[in-house]
Design an enzyme around this catalytic site. Structure first.
Site, PDB file in Angstrom:
ATOM      1  N   ASN B  29      -6.352  -6.434 -57.648  1.00  0.00           N
ATOM      2  CA  ASN B  29      -5.866  -7.758 -57.285  1.00  0.00           C
ATOM      3  C   ASN B  29      -4.533  -7.690 -56.555  1.00  0.00           C
ATOM      4  O   ASN B  29      -4.078  -8.661 -55.969  1.00  0.00           O
ATOM      5  CB  ASN B  29      -5.734  -8.614 -58.547  1.00  0.00           C
ATOM      6  CG  ASN B  29      -5.738 -10.094 -58.221  1.00  0.00           C
ATOM      7  OD1 ASN B  29      -6.305 -10.500 -57.203  1.00  0.00           O
ATOM      8  ND2 ASN B  29      -5.100 -10.873 -59.057  1.00  0.00           N
ATOM      9  N   LYS B  30      -3.913  -6.519 -56.589  1.00  0.00           N
ATOM     10  CA  LYS B  30      -2.574  -6.418 -55.991  1.00  0.00           C
ATOM     11  C   LYS B  30      -2.574  -6.192 -54.483  1.00  0.00           C
ATOM     12  O   LYS B  30      -1.553  -6.259 -53.837  1.00  0.00           O
ATOM     13  CB  LYS B  30      -1.792  -5.285 -56.682  1.00  0.00           C
ATOM     14  CG  LYS B  30      -1.392  -5.677 -58.101  1.00  0.00           C
ATOM     15  CD  LYS B  30      -0.987  -4.465 -58.937  1.00  0.00           C
ATOM     16  CE  LYS B  30      -1.195  -4.762 -60.427  1.00  0.00           C
ATOM     17  NZ  LYS B  30      -1.836  -3.636 -61.133  1.00  0.00           N
ATOM     18  N   CYS B  52     -20.033 -42.486 -43.024  1.00  0.00           N
ATOM     19  CA  CYS B  52     -20.646 -41.632 -44.049  1.00  0.00           C
ATOM     20  C   CYS B  52     -22.051 -42.111 -44.400  1.00  0.00           C
ATOM     21  O   CYS B  52     -22.246 -43.262 -44.766  1.00  0.00           O
ATOM     22  CB  CYS B  52     -19.764 -41.632 -45.295  1.00  0.00           C
ATOM     23  SG  CYS B  52     -20.588 -40.884 -46.725  1.00  0.00           S
ATOM     24  N   CYS B  55     -22.274 -43.494 -48.201  1.00  0.00           N
ATOM     25  CA  CYS B  55     -21.567 -44.666 -48.730  1.00  0.00           C
ATOM     26  C   CYS B  55     -22.533 -45.859 -48.866  1.00  0.00           C
ATOM     27  O   CYS B  55     -23.492 -45.979 -48.114  1.00  0.00           O
ATOM     28  CB  CYS B  55     -20.410 -45.038 -47.793  1.00  0.00           C
ATOM     29  SG  CYS B  55     -18.899 -44.073 -48.071  1.00  0.00           S
ATOM     30  N   HIS B 121     -16.188 -43.020 -51.696  1.00  0.00           N
ATOM     31  CA  HIS B 121     -16.237 -41.875 -50.803  1.00  0.00           C
ATOM     32  C   HIS B 121     -15.204 -40.810 -51.169  1.00  0.00           C
ATOM     33  O   HIS B 121     -15.428 -39.614 -50.955  1.00  0.00           O
ATOM     34  CB  HIS B 121     -15.978 -42.377 -49.377  1.00  0.00           C
ATOM     35  CG  HIS B 121     -16.124 -41.335 -48.316  1.00  0.00           C
ATOM     36  ND1 HIS B 121     -17.346 -40.852 -47.915  1.00  0.00           N
ATOM     37  CD2 HIS B 121     -15.198 -40.680 -47.557  1.00  0.00           C
ATOM     38  CE1 HIS B 121     -17.180 -39.954 -46.962  1.00  0.00           C
ATOM     39  NE2 HIS B 121     -15.885 -39.820 -46.719  1.00  0.00           N
ATOM     40  N   ASN B 186     -23.073 -28.625 -54.336  1.00  0.00           N
ATOM     41  CA  ASN B 186     -22.208 -27.795 -53.500  1.00  0.00           C
ATOM     42  C   ASN B 186     -20.973 -28.610 -53.201  1.00  0.00           C
ATOM     43  O   ASN B 186     -21.083 -29.705 -52.651  1.00  0.00           O
ATOM     44  CB  ASN B 186     -22.877 -27.452 -52.166  1.00  0.00           C
ATOM     45  CG  ASN B 186     -24.020 -26.485 -52.330  1.00  0.00           C
ATOM     46  OD1 ASN B 186     -23.977 -25.616 -53.191  1.00  0.00           O
ATOM     47  ND2 ASN B 186     -25.038 -26.636 -51.505  1.00  0.00           N
ATOM     48  N   GLY B 192     -20.624 -24.721 -47.986  1.00  0.00           N
ATOM     49  CA  GLY B 192     -21.722 -25.220 -47.166  1.00  0.00           C
ATOM     50  C   GLY B 192     -21.966 -26.711 -47.292  1.00  0.00           C
ATOM     51  O   GLY B 192     -22.998 -27.217 -46.870  1.00  0.00           O
ATOM     52  N   SER B 194     -21.551 -30.468 -46.319  1.00  0.00           N
ATOM     53  CA  SER B 194     -21.204 -31.054 -45.027  1.00  0.00           C
ATOM     54  C   SER B 194     -20.676 -32.482 -45.152  1.00  0.00           C
ATOM     55  O   SER B 194     -20.352 -33.107 -44.163  1.00  0.00           O
ATOM     56  CB  SER B 194     -22.424 -31.007 -44.107  1.00  0.00           C
ATOM     57  OG  SER B 194     -23.585 -31.415 -44.789  1.00  0.00           O
ATOM     58  N   HIS B 197     -18.339 -37.013 -49.465  1.00  0.00           N
ATOM     59  CA  HIS B 197     -18.765 -38.042 -50.424  1.00  0.00           C
ATOM     60  C   HIS B 197     -19.389 -37.337 -51.636  1.00  0.00           C
ATOM     61  O   HIS B 197     -20.291 -36.518 -51.473  1.00  0.00           O
ATOM     62  CB  HIS B 197     -19.783 -38.990 -49.780  1.00  0.00           C
ATOM     63  CG  HIS B 197     -20.004 -40.226 -50.600  1.00  0.00           C
ATOM     64  ND1 HIS B 197     -19.694 -41.484 -50.155  1.00  0.00           N
ATOM     65  CD2 HIS B 197     -20.466 -40.384 -51.868  1.00  0.00           C
ATOM     66  CE1 HIS B 197     -19.979 -42.366 -51.106  1.00  0.00           C
ATOM     67  NE2 HIS B 197     -20.449 -41.714 -52.163  1.00  0.00           N
ATOM     68  N   HIS B 199     -21.561 -35.864 -54.150  1.00  0.00           N
ATOM     69  CA  HIS B 199     -23.019 -35.904 -54.294  1.00  0.00           C
ATOM     70  C   HIS B 199     -23.553 -34.542 -54.710  1.00  0.00           C
ATOM     71  O   HIS B 199     -22.888 -33.516 -54.551  1.00  0.00           O
ATOM     72  CB  HIS B 199     -23.686 -36.333 -52.979  1.00  0.00           C
ATOM     73  CG  HIS B 199     -23.632 -35.286 -51.895  1.00  0.00           C
ATOM     74  ND1 HIS B 199     -22.478 -34.969 -51.207  1.00  0.00           N
ATOM     75  CD2 HIS B 199     -24.594 -34.482 -51.385  1.00  0.00           C
ATOM     76  CE1 HIS B 199     -22.729 -34.019 -50.315  1.00  0.00           C
ATOM     77  NE2 HIS B 199     -24.011 -33.696 -50.397  1.00  0.00           N
ATOM     78  N   GLN B 201     -27.564 -32.299 -55.370  1.00  0.00           N
ATOM     79  CA  GLN B 201     -28.932 -32.220 -54.894  1.00  0.00           C
ATOM     80  C   GLN B 201     -29.854 -31.855 -56.041  1.00  0.00           C
ATOM     81  O   GLN B 201     -29.419 -31.317 -57.069  1.00  0.00           O
ATOM     82  CB  GLN B 201     -29.062 -31.158 -53.809  1.00  0.00           C
ATOM     83  CG  GLN B 201     -28.236 -31.421 -52.567  1.00  0.00           C
ATOM     84  CD  GLN B 201     -28.687 -30.546 -51.407  1.00  0.00           C
ATOM     85  OE1 GLN B 201     -29.880 -30.422 -51.147  1.00  0.00           O
ATOM     86  NE2 GLN B 201     -27.750 -29.936 -50.716  1.00  0.00           N
ATOM     87  N   HIS B 332     -27.620 -24.780 -70.147  1.00  0.00           N
ATOM     88  CA  HIS B 332     -26.286 -24.345 -69.723  1.00  0.00           C
ATOM     89  C   HIS B 332     -26.049 -24.695 -68.255  1.00  0.00           C
ATOM     90  O   HIS B 332     -26.984 -24.990 -67.519  1.00  0.00           O
ATOM     91  CB  HIS B 332     -26.105 -22.839 -69.954  1.00  0.00           C
ATOM     92  CG  HIS B 332     -27.051 -21.978 -69.188  1.00  0.00           C
ATOM     93  ND1 HIS B 332     -28.327 -21.680 -69.630  1.00  0.00           N
ATOM     94  CD2 HIS B 332     -26.932 -21.341 -67.996  1.00  0.00           C
ATOM     95  CE1 HIS B 332     -28.937 -20.892 -68.767  1.00  0.00           C
ATOM     96  NE2 HIS B 332     -28.108 -20.672 -67.757  1.00  0.00           N
ATOM     97  N   HIS B 334     -23.883 -23.382 -64.729  1.00  0.00           N
ATOM     98  CA  HIS B 334     -23.082 -22.347 -64.063  1.00  0.00           C
ATOM     99  C   HIS B 334     -22.187 -22.984 -63.005  1.00  0.00           C
ATOM    100  O   HIS B 334     -22.652 -23.810 -62.225  1.00  0.00           O
ATOM    101  CB  HIS B 334     -23.982 -21.361 -63.302  1.00  0.00           C
ATOM    102  CG  HIS B 334     -24.888 -20.542 -64.160  1.00  0.00           C
ATOM    103  ND1 HIS B 334     -24.466 -19.416 -64.813  1.00  0.00           N
ATOM    104  CD2 HIS B 334     -26.202 -20.656 -64.444  1.00  0.00           C
ATOM    105  CE1 HIS B 334     -25.492 -18.873 -65.472  1.00  0.00           C
ATOM    106  NE2 HIS B 334     -26.563 -19.617 -65.270  1.00  0.00           N
ATOM    107  N   PHE B 348     -14.546 -12.487 -51.182  1.00  0.00           N
ATOM    108  CA  PHE B 348     -15.771 -12.332 -50.420  1.00  0.00           C
ATOM    109  C   PHE B 348     -16.732 -11.432 -51.177  1.00  0.00           C
ATOM    110  O   PHE B 348     -16.366 -10.323 -51.547  1.00  0.00           O
ATOM    111  CB  PHE B 348     -15.475 -11.721 -49.055  1.00  0.00           C
ATOM    112  CG  PHE B 348     -14.784 -12.668 -48.124  1.00  0.00           C
ATOM    113  CD1 PHE B 348     -15.516 -13.451 -47.258  1.00  0.00           C
ATOM    114  CD2 PHE B 348     -13.408 -12.807 -48.136  1.00  0.00           C
ATOM    115  CE1 PHE B 348     -14.894 -14.345 -46.406  1.00  0.00           C
ATOM    116  CE2 PHE B 348     -12.769 -13.700 -47.294  1.00  0.00           C
ATOM    117  CZ  PHE B 348     -13.512 -14.469 -46.425  1.00  0.00           C
ATOM    118  N   GLN B 359     -18.687  -7.409 -57.231  1.00  0.00           N
ATOM    119  CA  GLN B 359     -17.429  -6.792 -57.652  1.00  0.00           C
ATOM    120  C   GLN B 359     -16.395  -7.889 -57.826  1.00  0.00           C
ATOM    121  O   GLN B 359     -16.368  -8.847 -57.058  1.00  0.00           O
ATOM    122  CB  GLN B 359     -17.002  -5.783 -56.577  1.00  0.00           C
ATOM    123  CG  GLN B 359     -15.817  -4.923 -56.908  1.00  0.00           C
ATOM    124  CD  GLN B 359     -14.502  -5.563 -56.521  1.00  0.00           C
ATOM    125  OE1 GLN B 359     -14.449  -6.527 -55.770  1.00  0.00           O
ATOM    126  NE2 GLN B 359     -13.411  -5.037 -57.051  1.00  0.00           N
TER     127      GLN B 359
END
Ligand SMILES: O=P(O)(O)O[C@H]1O[C@H](CO)[C@@H](O)[C@H](O)[C@H]1O
Ligand SMILES: O=P(O)(O)O[C@H]1O[C@H](CO)[C@@H](O)[C@H](O)[C@H]1O
Lengths: 383, 383
Positions: B29-30, B52, B55, B121, B186, B192, B194, B197, B199, B201, B332, B334, B348, B359
């Protein structure tokens, strides 16, 4: 396409190599994109950057000076993920039975290298011709040989290869025998790469990493179920016949979009003969490999006329392996590139993909067709 | 930390839930970061955005108008990855034997929904209190019930729940019985997404997705090997005792960084009792869940004082399942968030991670400690 219906319906394809599924939604490529746009990569880099820690003659993070190397240069990563020496860990000494069962850990040691691909700061694999790529493959091969277990049947082959020796005497044999060597490259900021100077990495570990474990399971299983034949040999033969997923081929290698590709323009380079590792290639064969790599990376850049980001890596026989594993090994390279529709619109493997199943929009056949069509000279050279 | 040595050495941890390993390199981490910086997210959104498509009262891509909804609003995704109707595919009709063996595909149908979390929104889950989150859970539950197989032992429970009905009469029962419903969100452009607002899925498919297949394998295996006990129940009990990976708990839920977390600040919310799916929760329990979600998302935003990006999703019993699967299911959630060191520096999972093994740099224990410490009011409200 041999099954044209797959261009129109949602379906899953099975990845024979890792034993997992991917969801394909061909119709979904039409949706408008209002999300994140990648910034197009800079293309006007100097040949030598005084600030770059990978350029010849420059100084690195911890004060060491790079030599004035001419082809490749290898050094131990200053921020290695695994190290050769660390305190010993004894998981078996855990007191609590439930904890021992549920909280499983094991130590990993190893050695991480950085390898520059060229002294020129502004080149990428896509800019290089096969003759310029060949020394990189030589260096990979030399490092692989240097780390091979002396008891591996591959070790002897290594001694016999006529290959230019590593032009560096500062690299010493690892202090322990490691199990696997992962050779890879991250290209572009989108792929977590923090320096445009062409370079790759090599992580060598005491453990066989997860992806390789999955692949070896499938490779060994296939051999058992099909009278000793090789999954990737059978697969590549079929691909050479079907041609619709082929991007490029030469005598020894097939390069194409695998039937089960996850990333939009994912590519595999697979040896057409049963080659277990880098040491199985003679001079000519290493040149063929250099050509295949040149063809794939140049087409990538041509596709959207940009520096195409990707992660790529070699899969081959472990350094220290059972003879069953060595027999099952079949040399191949994976390219995982994120771009989907243009230099600035990528595919995100998020949400559904992380929680449920990888998903792609265009079909592998459509991707291969586009990559096939954009061979020829590198777009930057024509400008 | 109960095994302090794991703060200092490189090691792998085993993910009991999916049966895979992750490499942990705490010392790494350094290293300095010179790569891509994320752009900090905008925080000054209007309460209603006329542009939007989520909305209330606005018009969507294909011309439909959103109602003036007050809590949640659900509609079929205009760009669904799977659809209810498509041409039939017959993989068994493949002529070529080798192709049939190597190129395996199967059709997938299903139904994809979008669900707005609020008419406002500019809100996110982190801005909402448990009472505002509760209606989202109600809607998830209603949709889950609507899609449950009538022959599932869970279906009857659904009928008995005292839950506010979906305040929409335009949603019709699916035309076929689907196997699994993946509810997810998301959040943030990095993930990803877009449209800011709030929401989520919901993708419902004829297939049990890959990640769930892996989890069910492990859950069932554990039950067999340990006299019918539940992996996640045993695990959560241990975590409540050890406390070092706990971020928040209430009567019914534990929220913490799992021992095998891949993403730097990955979190799981796990039910402390054996609950198989949303239908197993009564009114009070749904409120506890709302509280756990509020606590996690608020801490996320507080951590780097930013709109913390993530993908999150619910794992629970399949819609159409064997009784063995239903018994093995354990509700559960995630959370997979990419940020590592600040609002602009992410982790990344590329190169080595894609080709070899996931990792991480900071340990799960360090991550949990930081998330524990940043409870309290949302940073934006204190400004
Ligand atoms: O459906 P959206 O929000 O347009 O798209 C987003 O979420 C999907 C489901 O995780 C992904 O497949 C897409 O890659 C991502 O951009
Ligand atoms: O080693 P680098 O280039 O600093 O870092 C990059 O590659 C590594 C290996 O794939 C990853 O672990 C890092 O997340 C990525 O940013």
């Amino acid at each position: 396409m041999s099954e044209p219906i797959l261009n129109d319906i949602s379906h899953r394809r099975f990845n024979l190599l890792r034993g997992s599924w991917v969801l394909v939604s061909p119709h979904r490529n039409k949706r408008p994109w209002q999300g994140l746009q990648e910034s197009p990569s800079k293309t006007t880099l100097p040949e030598h950057d005084p600030e770059c820690y990978l350029c010849p003659g420059n100084t690195r993070a911890q004060g060491q000076q790079n030599p004035k190397f001419e082809k490749t240069f290898v050094f131990v990563n200053d921020f290695s993920a695994v190290k050769e020496d660390q305190e010993e860990y004894h998981p078996e000494r855990k007191q609590d039975n439930v904890a021992a069962r549920l909280l499983r850990a094991e130590a990993v040691t190893g050695k991480c290298y950085v390898i520059t691909f060229s002294p020129s700061h502004h080149l990428t694999l896509a800019d290089m011709n096969p003759a310029q790529i060949a020394p990189i493959i030589d260096t990979w091969t030399n490092l692989y040989i240097m780390h091979l277990s002396p008891s591996s049947p591959l070790a002897e082959l290594g001694n016999k290869l006529s290959i230019p020796p590593l032009a560096q005497d500062d690299l010493t044999k690892p202090s322990a025998q490691y199990r696997y060597m992962q050779i890879f490259e991250n290209k572009g900021t989108t792929m977590g790469c923090s320096n445009p100077h062409p370079h790759g990495q090599i992580w060598t570990t005491t453990s066989l990493p997860e992806e390789l474990t999955l692949e070896f399971e499938q490779l060994k299983k296939y051999r058992k179920e099909h009278q000793g034949s090789h999954l990737l040999l059978d697969y590549v033969e079929l691909e050479c016949r079907e041609k619709e997923r082929t991007v490029f081929e030469n005598d020894l290698f097939w390069a194409g979009v695998p039937y089960w590709a996850v990333w939009p323009f994912e590519v595999m380079i697979i040896s057409k003969q049963h080659k277990r590792a880098l040491v199985d290639f003679d001079d000519e064969e290493r040149k063929s490999l250099a050509q295949a790599i040149a063809e794939v990376t140049r087409r990538y850049d041509n596709l959207f006329e940009t520096q195409f980001p990707y992660s790529m890596g070699l899969h081959q026989a472990p350094l220290d392996a059972t003879s069953e594993e060595i027999d099952a090994s079949h040399f191949h390279i994976h390219f995982y590139p994120p771009l989907l529709r243009s230099a600035t619109v990528r595919k995100f493997q998020v949400g559904y993909e992380m929680l449920a199943e990888p998903q792609r929009d265009i079909t592998p056949e459509q991707a291969a067709e586009r990559l096939r069509a954009c061979g020829g000279e590198l777009y930057r050279r024509k400008m």
